[in-house]
Design a protein around this motif. Structure first.
Motif, PDB file in Angstrom:
ATOM      1  N   SER A  95      81.276  72.824  22.411  1.00  0.00           N
ATOM      2  CA  SER A  95      82.415  73.174  22.890  1.00  0.00           C
ATOM      3  C   SER A  95      81.996  73.825  24.044  1.00  0.00           C
ATOM      4  O   SER A  95      82.904  74.446  24.520  1.00  0.00           O
ATOM      5  CB  SER A  95      83.097  73.962  21.275  1.00  0.00           C
ATOM      6  OG  SER A  95      81.890  74.992  21.055  1.00  0.00           O
ATOM      7  N   LEU A 103      82.537  71.845  26.889  1.00  0.00           N
ATOM      8  CA  LEU A 103      83.384  71.460  27.074  1.00  0.00           C
ATOM      9  C   LEU A 103      84.446  72.676  28.413  1.00  0.00           C
ATOM     10  O   LEU A 103      84.728  72.400  28.871  1.00  0.00           O
ATOM     11  CB  LEU A 103      84.516  71.214  25.749  1.00  0.00           C
ATOM     12  CG  LEU A 103      85.641  70.180  25.975  1.00  0.00           C
ATOM     13  CD1 LEU A 103      85.333  69.145  26.651  1.00  0.00           C
ATOM     14  CD2 LEU A 103      86.238  70.231  24.936  1.00  0.00           C
ATOM     15  N   ALA A 104      84.423  73.598  27.236  1.00  0.00           N
ATOM     16  CA  ALA A 104      85.247  75.178  28.075  1.00  0.00           C
ATOM     17  C   ALA A 104      84.494  74.503  29.278  1.00  0.00           C
ATOM     18  O   ALA A 104      85.665  75.046  29.994  1.00  0.00           O
ATOM     19  CB  ALA A 104      84.552  76.032  27.416  1.00  0.00           C
ATOM     20  N   HIS A 115      86.116  72.307  31.618  1.00  0.00           N
ATOM     21  CA  HIS A 115      87.498  72.816  31.232  1.00  0.00           C
ATOM     22  C   HIS A 115      88.029  73.228  33.025  1.00  0.00           C
ATOM     23  O   HIS A 115      88.343  73.512  33.895  1.00  0.00           O
ATOM     24  CB  HIS A 115      88.171  72.736  30.430  1.00  0.00           C
ATOM     25  CG  HIS A 115      88.286  71.513  29.361  1.00  0.00           C
ATOM     26  ND1 HIS A 115      88.509  72.119  28.171  1.00  0.00           N
ATOM     27  CD2 HIS A 115      88.151  70.510  29.590  1.00  0.00           C
ATOM     28  CE1 HIS A 115      88.881  70.927  27.932  1.00  0.00           C
ATOM     29  NE2 HIS A 115      88.982  69.845  28.347  1.00  0.00           N
ATOM     30  N   GLY A 131      93.205  68.502  27.958  1.00  0.00           N
ATOM     31  CA  GLY A 131      93.710  67.806  26.865  1.00  0.00           C
ATOM     32  C   GLY A 131      92.629  66.542  26.471  1.00  0.00           C
ATOM     33  O   GLY A 131      92.549  66.252  25.024  1.00  0.00           O
ATOM     34  N   GLU A 132      90.959  66.279  26.572  1.00  0.00           N
ATOM     35  CA  GLU A 132      90.000  66.138  25.806  1.00  0.00           C
ATOM     36  C   GLU A 132      89.728  66.944  25.406  1.00  0.00           C
ATOM     37  O   GLU A 132      89.268  68.111  25.445  1.00  0.00           O
ATOM     38  CB  GLU A 132      88.674  65.270  26.822  1.00  0.00           C
ATOM     39  CG  GLU A 132      89.530  63.832  27.723  1.00  0.00           C
ATOM     40  CD  GLU A 132      88.055  63.515  27.723  1.00  0.00           C
ATOM     41  OE1 GLU A 132      87.755  62.228  27.850  1.00  0.00           O
ATOM     42  OE2 GLU A 132      88.180  64.200  29.282  1.00  0.00           O
ATOM     43  N   THR A 133      89.084  66.459  23.640  1.00  0.00           N
ATOM     44  CA  THR A 133      88.333  67.063  22.983  1.00  0.00           C
ATOM     45  C   THR A 133      86.903  67.138  22.798  1.00  0.00           C
ATOM     46  O   THR A 133      86.363  65.465  22.814  1.00  0.00           O
ATOM     47  CB  THR A 133      88.944  67.158  21.516  1.00  0.00           C
ATOM     48  OG1 THR A 133      89.046  66.092  21.457  1.00  0.00           O
ATOM     49  CG2 THR A 133      90.234  67.469  21.951  1.00  0.00           C
ATOM     50  N   VAL A 134      86.314  67.377  22.502  1.00  0.00           N
ATOM     51  CA  VAL A 134      84.660  67.440  21.678  1.00  0.00           C
ATOM     52  C   VAL A 134      84.495  66.026  20.375  1.00  0.00           C
ATOM     53  O   VAL A 134      84.030  64.546  21.027  1.00  0.00           O
ATOM     54  CB  VAL A 134      83.727  68.135  20.732  1.00  0.00           C
ATOM     55  CG1 VAL A 134      82.549  67.810  20.227  1.00  0.00           C
ATOM     56  CG2 VAL A 134      83.441  69.681  22.323  1.00  0.00           C
ATOM     57  N   THR A 135      85.928  66.085  19.877  1.00  0.00           N
ATOM     58  CA  THR A 135      85.914  65.533  18.615  1.00  0.00           C
ATOM     59  C   THR A 135      86.139  63.264  19.187  1.00  0.00           C
ATOM     60  O   THR A 135      85.099  62.268  19.041  1.00  0.00           O
ATOM     61  CB  THR A 135      86.795  64.981  17.769  1.00  0.00           C
ATOM     62  OG1 THR A 135      86.520  66.251  16.665  1.00  0.00           O
ATOM     63  CG2 THR A 135      86.361  64.155  16.838  1.00  0.00           C
ATOM     64  N   SER A 136      87.086  63.781  20.444  1.00  0.00           N
ATOM     65  CA  SER A 136      87.693  62.251  21.233  1.00  0.00           C
ATOM     66  C   SER A 136      86.286  62.133  21.739  1.00  0.00           C
ATOM     67  O   SER A 136      85.826  60.900  21.859  1.00  0.00           O
ATOM     68  CB  SER A 136      88.898  62.873  22.265  1.00  0.00           C
ATOM     69  OG  SER A 136      87.944  63.786  22.873  1.00  0.00           O
ATOM     70  N   LEU A 160      81.563  65.925  28.452  1.00  0.00           N
ATOM     71  CA  LEU A 160      82.023  66.817  28.190  1.00  0.00           C
ATOM     72  C   LEU A 160      81.523  67.786  29.741  1.00  0.00           C
ATOM     73  O   LEU A 160      83.131  68.525  29.651  1.00  0.00           O
ATOM     74  CB  LEU A 160      81.420  67.842  27.324  1.00  0.00           C
ATOM     75  CG  LEU A 160      81.165  66.847  25.964  1.00  0.00           C
ATOM     76  CD1 LEU A 160      80.581  67.372  24.918  1.00  0.00           C
ATOM     77  CD2 LEU A 160      82.891  67.531  25.392  1.00  0.00           C
ATOM     78  N   ALA A 181      85.117  67.080  31.151  1.00  0.00           N
ATOM     79  CA  ALA A 181      86.291  66.561  30.690  1.00  0.00           C
ATOM     80  C   ALA A 181      87.383  66.612  31.152  1.00  0.00           C
ATOM     81  O   ALA A 181      87.671  67.926  31.646  1.00  0.00           O
ATOM     82  CB  ALA A 181      86.812  66.976  29.451  1.00  0.00           C
TER      83      ALA A 181
END
Length: 336
Positions: A326, A329-330, A333, A295-300, A289, A292
């Protein structure tokens, strides 16, 4: 050094708080304490006393840091072991008197600290009317995981049941607390990777002081102390964490039954093989994460590490790292 801890950041800006920072209402104060420490019983040491509480908080990864005082003399006991938390009570002003063993108590004044694992032993304390604390709440599982990563094993109850006064003015622990306090920004968090660094530093330094006070040498419990099958299973679980092998399959590969493997982990590591694997997978999710791609997400990311129940993963992740996936991840990004 800690006069403005959790009040202002290193630049002098006020540190924002999620709720009230003072209260004279017992229910409101106890709601705060139950959330940041654990449920316990409080009794004012006097008649018709209302609190004049200070209530500030911040997070450093999975560690909750609080600036707190009741504002009146109090007695606390019946701490809830089910909360699974370790308390580190660092006195800024006034004094606390802590249960040490069946017949002795320890008094801490400004600059002194006291650690107790409320998930492993009982505890009580008395505080005078002038007490002011900079406390740490650390989940037992968090510090046990740090012990395993750094020393290759999880200490047994000779450490966890030891109530200990330590630190003191000018000590390394006091210097670390000052560093931690100055690293907390106006938003009540530490920046980026600094948060994980400080979480690890707090746990390692605490383990070192705690073990020294308990007469234990953490270096003596190195990986070699565990039997071959435990060490081999660890290597498999670490290298193949993304594939999430079953414990039965790992046990067969190292030549023992699943029960023998589980018993070996519990005895020599203090956790189950499943918990060991979960922790390695959570660490992998966090690392991915943090870097990441768009386009990558927590789910992926989570499904790539073998997590099928994303709700359970998110809860375990928040408990381990002190934030939802999340948020990590943020941040990744933004850096990307």
């Amino acid at each position: 050094m800690l006069d403005q801890a959790l009040v202002a950041d290193a630049a002098g800006r006020p540190i924002r708080q999620p709720g009230r920072t003072a209260s004279r209402d017992w229910d409101e104060v106890q709601d705060f304490c139950s959330r940041v420490y654990m449920p316990y019983r409080v009794r004012p040491l006097g008649h018709n006393l209302d609190p004049d509480a200070t209530m500030r908080q911040a997070r450093v990864g999975g560690v909750i840091v609080t600036r707190f005082a009741y504002g009146v003399p109090i007695h606390l006991d019946t701490f809830d072991p089910a909360a699974g938390n370790i308390l580190v009570l660092n006195t800024l002003a006034g004094a606390l008197r802590h249960k040490l063993d069946r017949s002795a108590a320890a008094v801490t004044g400004p600059g002194d600290s006291f650690v107790v694992d409320c998930s492993r032993t009982d505890y009580w304390l008395d505080g005078d009317g002038d007490h002011l604390q900079l406390n740490l709440t650390i989940p037992h599982d968090l510090i046990a995981g740090v012990a395993h990563r750094w020393f290759g094993f999880v200490p047994d109850d000779r450490l966890w049941t030891r109530r200990l006064a330590f630190g003191g003015q000018g000590s390394r622990w006091q210097a670390l607390l000052s560093y931690v306090a100055r690293s907390i920004g106006a938003d009540g968090r530490c920046a980026g990777a600094m948060e994980r660094h400080l979480e690890e530093l707090i746990c390692v330094d605490l383990l070192d002081a705690w073990a020294a006070g308990a007469g234990l040498r953490l270096a003596d419990g190195a990986r070699a102390a565990a039997p071959r099958y435990v060490r081999e299973a660890e290597a498999i679980l670490e290298s193949e964490a993304r594939e999430a092998p079953t414990i039965g399959a790992v046990a067969a590969r190292v030549g023992v039954s699943a029960r023998t493997l589980s018993n070996g982990f519990q005895r020599f590591r203090g956790i189950s093989p499943r918990a060991f694997l979960r922790d390695r997978r959570l660490e992998g999710v966090r690392a991915d994460l943090e870097r990441a791609a768009p386009g990558e997400t927590v789910t992926s990311v989570a499904t790539g590490w073998g997590f099928a129940n994303l709700g359970a993963m998110a809860g375990a992740y928040r408990q381990r790292f002190g934030e939802p996936p999340s948020a990590t991840l943020a941040r990744g990004h933004r850096r990307g």
